[in-house]
Write a protein that holds these residues in place. Structure first.
Motif, PDB file in Angstrom:
ATOM      1  N   SER A 171       0.826  -1.199   0.000  1.00 21.15           N
ATOM      2  CA  SER A 171       0.000   0.000   0.000  1.00 21.15           C
ATOM      3  C   SER A 171       0.865   1.256   0.000  1.00 21.15           C
ATOM      4  O   SER A 171       0.494   2.274  -0.581  1.00 21.15           O
ATOM      5  CB  SER A 171      -0.950   0.013   1.201  1.00 21.15           C
ATOM      6  OG  SER A 171      -0.201   0.048   2.399  1.00 21.15           O
ATOM      7  N   ARG A 223       3.719   1.546  -1.522  1.00 23.43           N
ATOM      8  CA  ARG A 223       4.152   1.721  -2.913  1.00 23.43           C
ATOM      9  C   ARG A 223       3.093   2.428  -3.724  1.00 23.43           C
ATOM     10  O   ARG A 223       3.389   3.330  -4.507  1.00 23.43           O
ATOM     11  CB  ARG A 223       4.439   0.364  -3.548  1.00 23.43           C
ATOM     12  CG  ARG A 223       5.758  -0.213  -3.187  1.00 23.43           C
ATOM     13  CD  ARG A 223       6.059  -1.415  -4.058  1.00 23.43           C
ATOM     14  NE  ARG A 223       7.250  -2.061  -3.575  1.00 23.43           N
ATOM     15  CZ  ARG A 223       7.327  -3.325  -3.210  1.00 23.43           C
ATOM     16  NH1 ARG A 223       6.273  -4.101  -3.290  1.00 23.43           N
ATOM     17  NH2 ARG A 223       8.452  -3.832  -2.775  1.00 23.43           N
ATOM     18  N   GLU A 224       1.855   2.001  -3.539  1.00 21.58           N
ATOM     19  CA  GLU A 224       0.757   2.628  -4.279  1.00 21.58           C
ATOM     20  C   GLU A 224       0.631   4.108  -3.920  1.00 21.58           C
ATOM     21  O   GLU A 224       0.463   4.949  -4.787  1.00 21.58           O
ATOM     22  CB  GLU A 224      -0.568   1.904  -3.995  1.00 21.58           C
ATOM     23  CG  GLU A 224      -0.640   0.527  -4.609  1.00 21.58           C
ATOM     24  CD  GLU A 224      -0.492   0.562  -6.118  1.00 21.58           C
ATOM     25  OE1 GLU A 224      -1.103   1.433  -6.773  1.00 21.58           O
ATOM     26  OE2 GLU A 224       0.256  -0.278  -6.646  1.00 21.58           O
ATOM     27  N   ARG A 268       3.454   5.996  -5.541  1.00 23.76           N
ATOM     28  CA  ARG A 268       3.220   6.176  -6.975  1.00 23.76           C
ATOM     29  C   ARG A 268       2.217   7.286  -7.229  1.00 23.76           C
ATOM     30  O   ARG A 268       2.387   8.091  -8.142  1.00 23.76           O
ATOM     31  CB  ARG A 268       2.728   4.873  -7.595  1.00 23.76           C
ATOM     32  CG  ARG A 268       3.816   3.848  -7.735  1.00 23.76           C
ATOM     33  CD  ARG A 268       3.330   2.616  -8.457  1.00 23.76           C
ATOM     34  NE  ARG A 268       4.383   1.622  -8.479  1.00 23.76           N
ATOM     35  CZ  ARG A 268       4.215   0.352  -8.166  1.00 23.76           C
ATOM     36  NH1 ARG A 268       3.025  -0.092  -7.816  1.00 23.76           N
ATOM     37  NH2 ARG A 268       5.219  -0.480  -8.203  1.00 23.76           N
ATOM     38  N   GLU A 269       1.147   7.319  -6.427  1.00 19.30           N
ATOM     39  CA  GLU A 269       0.141   8.372  -6.576  1.00 19.30           C
ATOM     40  C   GLU A 269       0.747   9.746  -6.298  1.00 19.30           C
ATOM     41  O   GLU A 269       0.496  10.709  -7.018  1.00 19.30           O
ATOM     42  CB  GLU A 269      -1.036   8.120  -5.642  1.00 19.30           C
ATOM     43  CG  GLU A 269      -1.902   6.948  -6.058  1.00 19.30           C
ATOM     44  CD  GLU A 269      -2.971   6.626  -5.033  1.00 19.30           C
ATOM     45  OE1 GLU A 269      -3.129   7.397  -4.060  1.00 19.30           O
ATOM     46  OE2 GLU A 269      -3.647   5.599  -5.215  1.00 19.30           O
TER      47      GLU A 269
END
Length: 71
Positions: A5, A7-8, A11-12
């Protein structure tokens, strides 16, 4: 699993920081048009560099001969 989570979220955040910046591949040009554009840009860059080199050589630029001769 918590790392996934994170990482996500990273990225966002990176996408938000980049804004509309991308590789620019979606510029609406065909590959042939892109090659022509890039080739013209490279020729202009080479001409500019050659002009700068000629100006530097004509004005006595470069190392100036300071300390280059061995005794």
């Amino acid at each position: 699993m918590t790392r996934g989570s994170q990482r996500e979220r990273d990225r966002e955040r990176a996408a938000a920081r980049a804004g509309g910046k991308g590789k620019g591949a979606d510029d609406g040009l065909t590959p042939e048009q892109r090659r022509e554009r890039d080739g013209k840009a490279l020729q202009e860059k080479a001409a500019k560099k050659a002009a700068q080199a000629a100006a530097a050589a004509g004005s006595g630029g470069g190392a100036g001969g300071k300390g280059t001769a061995k005794k």
